[in-house]
Design an enzyme around this catalytic site. Structure first.
Site, PDB file in Angstrom:
ATOM      1  N   LYS A 132      52.355  26.655  40.486  1.00 28.52           N
ATOM      2  CA  LYS A 132      53.046  27.271  41.625  1.00 28.52           C
ATOM      3  C   LYS A 132      53.144  26.270  42.762  1.00 28.52           C
ATOM      4  O   LYS A 132      52.369  25.302  42.849  1.00 28.52           O
ATOM      5  CB  LYS A 132      52.330  28.540  42.109  1.00 28.52           C
ATOM      6  CG  LYS A 132      50.933  28.320  42.708  1.00 28.52           C
ATOM      7  CD  LYS A 132      50.909  27.879  44.164  1.00 28.52           C
ATOM      8  CE  LYS A 132      49.538  27.356  44.571  1.00 28.52           C
ATOM      9  NZ  LYS A 132      49.547  26.625  45.865  1.00 28.52           N
TER      10      LYS A 132
ATOM     11  N   ASP B  67      44.375  32.358  44.810  1.00 24.92           N
ATOM     12  CA  ASP B  67      45.647  32.224  44.095  1.00 24.92           C
ATOM     13  C   ASP B  67      45.688  32.994  42.773  1.00 24.92           C
ATOM     14  O   ASP B  67      46.750  33.180  42.193  1.00 24.92           O
ATOM     15  CB  ASP B  67      45.943  30.745  43.795  1.00 24.92           C
ATOM     16  CG  ASP B  67      46.290  29.952  45.043  1.00 24.92           C
ATOM     17  OD1 ASP B  67      46.680  30.571  46.055  1.00 24.92           O
ATOM     18  OD2 ASP B  67      46.172  28.714  45.004  1.00 24.92           O
TER      19      ASP B  67
END
Length: 295
Positions: free
Chosen positions: A16, A141
């Site tokens: 990401k 995350d």
């Protein structure tokens, strides 16, 4: 891509980038409150989970990566086994492509893959919300990595809102050969006085309207204000990316990876070819934005 039988399952799990990253406060327990727009990209690790007779263990394609109980994948396995009272033993194998300690959430993505693989392998009937509560204890995350795509992440990473309308965008990633500790970056941030915060509402609206050029003019990562002064190469790479056709560039996460946004794959490839020659020894990848990871 998924491949599984009765005793083994494999997932390709994406890295990401943060399209912006803001810190809005800190809880009494030390956790930072965040407001960040996350986006998965087409750079993948492959995680395979299989049943085994011996005790739980992990292997990895990259030498030097810790594969003991300190690894986030092993921590995810342990938490899932405890939470769902699983008594079997498992082998995790990690094919590593996402650079480590790079601000790309590779470790978080791998842990999320272990959670999803166990859910599927053992036929666990649960809601994503329950898995997110397990995930947030592993790292900020990890809950996001259970879903992927374009997502607004708030709280300590557990408040997730899908953001529709972000167009498929081409990305060039450049990781310089320097190491950055996320823990040290956050600690240094805590002692900052004048932080330049992004206009998060403006950015979300522009992202939802698909106005990525205008978005790029306003995107900020508050952690860059800590990391970049210690590593001048970060600002140098941002400038180099823009000179080579990127309409926006920024550091991802706690760094040191820098990404550039491109209108077309051709422009991205031209920049890749040129910058690969200009920065030998750097890890450089072409990618594009991806949709939600898990079906």
């Amino acid at each position: 891509m998924t491949n599984h039988n009765t005793s083994e399952i494999s997932y390709d799990v994406p890295a990401k980038i943060n399209l912006y990253l803001d810190i809005t406060g800190q809880r009494a327990d030390g956790y930072h409150l965040v407001n960040m727009l996350m986006q998965t990209i087409s750079l993948y690790d492959r995680v395979t989970l299989s049943r085994c007779r011996e005790a739980d263990y992990m292997t990895c394609s990259v030498k030097g990566l810790e594969i003991d109980d300190s690894n986030l994948c092993m921590k995810a396995l342990r938490r899932m086994k405890e939470h769902f009272h699983l008594t079997g033993n498992y082998h995790i194998h990690l094919e590593k492509k996402i650079p480590m300690a790079a601000g790309l959430a590779g470790g978080s993505a791998d842990a999320a893959a272990v959670i999803r693989a166990l859910e599927t392998l053992e036929g666990i009937e649960t809601k994503t919300r329950e898995l997110e509560e397990i995930a947030v204890k592993l790292g900020a995350d990890v809950p996001y990595c259970l879903t992927g795509g374009g997502m607004l992440c708030e709280g300590i990473g557990e408040i997730l809102t899908p953001i529709q309308g972000i167009p498929r965008t081409h990305v060039l990633l450049m990781k310089p050969p320097v190491g950055v500790s996320t823990k040290e970056v956050y600690e240094a941030y805590d002692s900052c006085d004048n932080v330049d915060h992004p206009d998060t509402e403006l950015l979300i609206n522009k992202a939802m309207d698909g106005q990525m050029h205008s978005f790029a003019e306003h995107m900020k990562n508050v952690l860059e204000q800590v990391t970049a002064p210690k590593h001048p190469i970060i600002n140098e790479l941002e400038v180099a990316l823009r000179k080579n056709g990127a309409y926006g560039s920024m550091m991802s996460g706690s760094g040191p990876t820098v990404f550039g946004l491109f209108d077309t794959e051709e422009r991205c490839k031209v920049a890749y070819n040129h910058l690969s020659l200009q920065y030998p020894g750097f890890e450089i990848f072409m990618a594009h934005f991806t949709e939600a990871t898990w079906n």
